[in-house]
Scaffold this motif. Structure first.
Motif: not given
Length: 394
Positions: A242-266
């Protein structure tokens, strides 16, 4: 000491993440995180593993009332889960299973269609239920997304490229893949009943200002085996992911999950992801999701996560890279592998997602089991889910 041990046990189900990410997640309106005052969070966290059955029933669907967290926002377009041909299965057997295993929600998809959906214990389609370690597979999916987006080059990269504080520690030379498969070789004790275990100690030590608490503890652990040589279940390593993903993306996990899966997959509903006292999502657990959206995540993995993760990400993730010492079972990239080519996500107190690629069947379970972990409970659940797989495959 006992209260401290219970606290550490709860926190060990998740993570404490480090430096502030650049983007902002949406904060839950129910429980605010107050900087410098986490006594309420700690008190509740210390009790979770030893809640009464009534408390589990009341709180598992409403963790946002007790803990601060971030909202994983759903979009306006919902991916339909149409009704399929109802699963031919004895109602008496279903009722007995639901009662014996304290099931709150059970859903079966066949070819993306709902063939069985049952709720109990006051739960409903409109509600959310906590995930515990099922969240690990969600976090793994974000690693795949980060690779697809170019934030991470490869799982073969060293962890120290993204968490340089680990240089010179037992994690020096360990790859992202070895974190994902929990084969780092770093010594770890995950015995929740042992006050000297790592899960009991890692969050009890004072952490210097500006240091990430997870990294601060993990970098002090000694190496026990050569990287890749042995599988040992370590929640602390999911926390590092989790630390690694947040540092790599510069985004909170909740934000990134929303952008990549939650919203586009419906996904149908917003999800809730608990945060630690530093305000970052606990990456190894504590994600609350609706039953249908748990099933959608299983369907997303079954379909390969097209366009979101690399083309072979889920094939690699759900392949047994590590031998866990049980014939027919293994561990992939934060996914469990089962006989018959099946795979799944699993959490304490009975949470599960199971997928059978051959028959294109997905099963999701939310529960409030009497014990966090129970071998007989797990065997009975697997046996029953196998029956459901067989019935759905016909």
């Amino acid at each position: 000491m006992m209260r401290k041990l219970l606290l550490a046990s709860m926190l060990a189900l998740g993570s404490v993440s480090g430096q502030a990410a650049q983007a902002q997640a949406v904060q839950s309106s129910d429980v605010k995180l107050q900087s410098g005052d986490n006594s309420g969070l700690r008190k509740v966290g210390a009790e979770v593993l030893f809640w009464s059955q009534a408390q589990r029933d009341a709180n598992f669907p409403h963790m946002e009332r007790l803990f601060p967290g971030h909202i994983v926002k759903a979009g306006g377009k919902v991916r339909p889960l149409p009704a399929g041909t109802p699963l031919a299965f004895p109602d008496a057997d279903l009722d007995a299973f639901i009662a014996a295993q304290n099931i709150a929600g059970l859903i079966v998809l066949k070819d993306g269609k709902i063939v069985l959906e049952r709720y109990a214990r006051g739960y409903s389609r409109e509600g959310r239920w906590t995930s515990f370690s099922v969240a690990k597979s969600f976090t793994s999916s974000l690693v795949g997304a980060a690779i697809q987006d170019g934030y991470i080059k490869s799982v073969d990269e060293p962890v120290t490229r993204y968490i340089p504080e680990l240089a010179g520690s037992g994690y020096d030379g360990v790859t992202i893949a070895q974190l994902l498969t929990m084969t780092s070789g770093v010594k770890w004790n995950e015995d929740y009943t042992d006050p000297k275990s790592d899960v009991a100690r890692m969050f009890l030590e004072a952490v210097p200002a500006a240091e990430d608490p997870t990294v601060f503890y993990m970098k002090k652990l000694p190496r026990e085996f050569a990287p890749g040589a042995k599988w040992v279940y370590k929640t602390g390593e999911t926390n590092l992911i989790g630390v690694l993903v947040m540092r790599a993306t510069g985004k909170p996990l909740a934000t990134y999950l929303s952008e990549k899966i939650w919203q586009p997959y419906g996904m149908e509903q917003d999800a809730f992801w608990m945060v630690d006292p530093s305000g970052h999502e606990v990456s190894g657990c504590c994600l609350s999701v609706s039953l249908r959206d748990y099933a959608r995540l299983g369907q997303f993995a079954l379909e390969g996560g097209k366009g979101v993760v690399p083309a072979d990400w889920y094939r690699q993730s759900t392949t047994a890279h590590a031998d866990i010492g049980v014939p027919g079972y293994g561990y992939g990239y934060q996914w469990w592998t089962y006989p018959e080519g099946r795979f799944g996500a699993q959490g304490i107190f009975g949470q599960a997602i199971r997928v059978d690629p051959k028959s294109k069947v997905v099963i999701a379970v939310s529960a409030a089991a009497p014990k966090a972990s129970d071998g007989d409970y797990g065997k009975a659940r697997t046996a029953f889910l196998n029956r459901l797989f067989e019935a759905a495959a016909k």
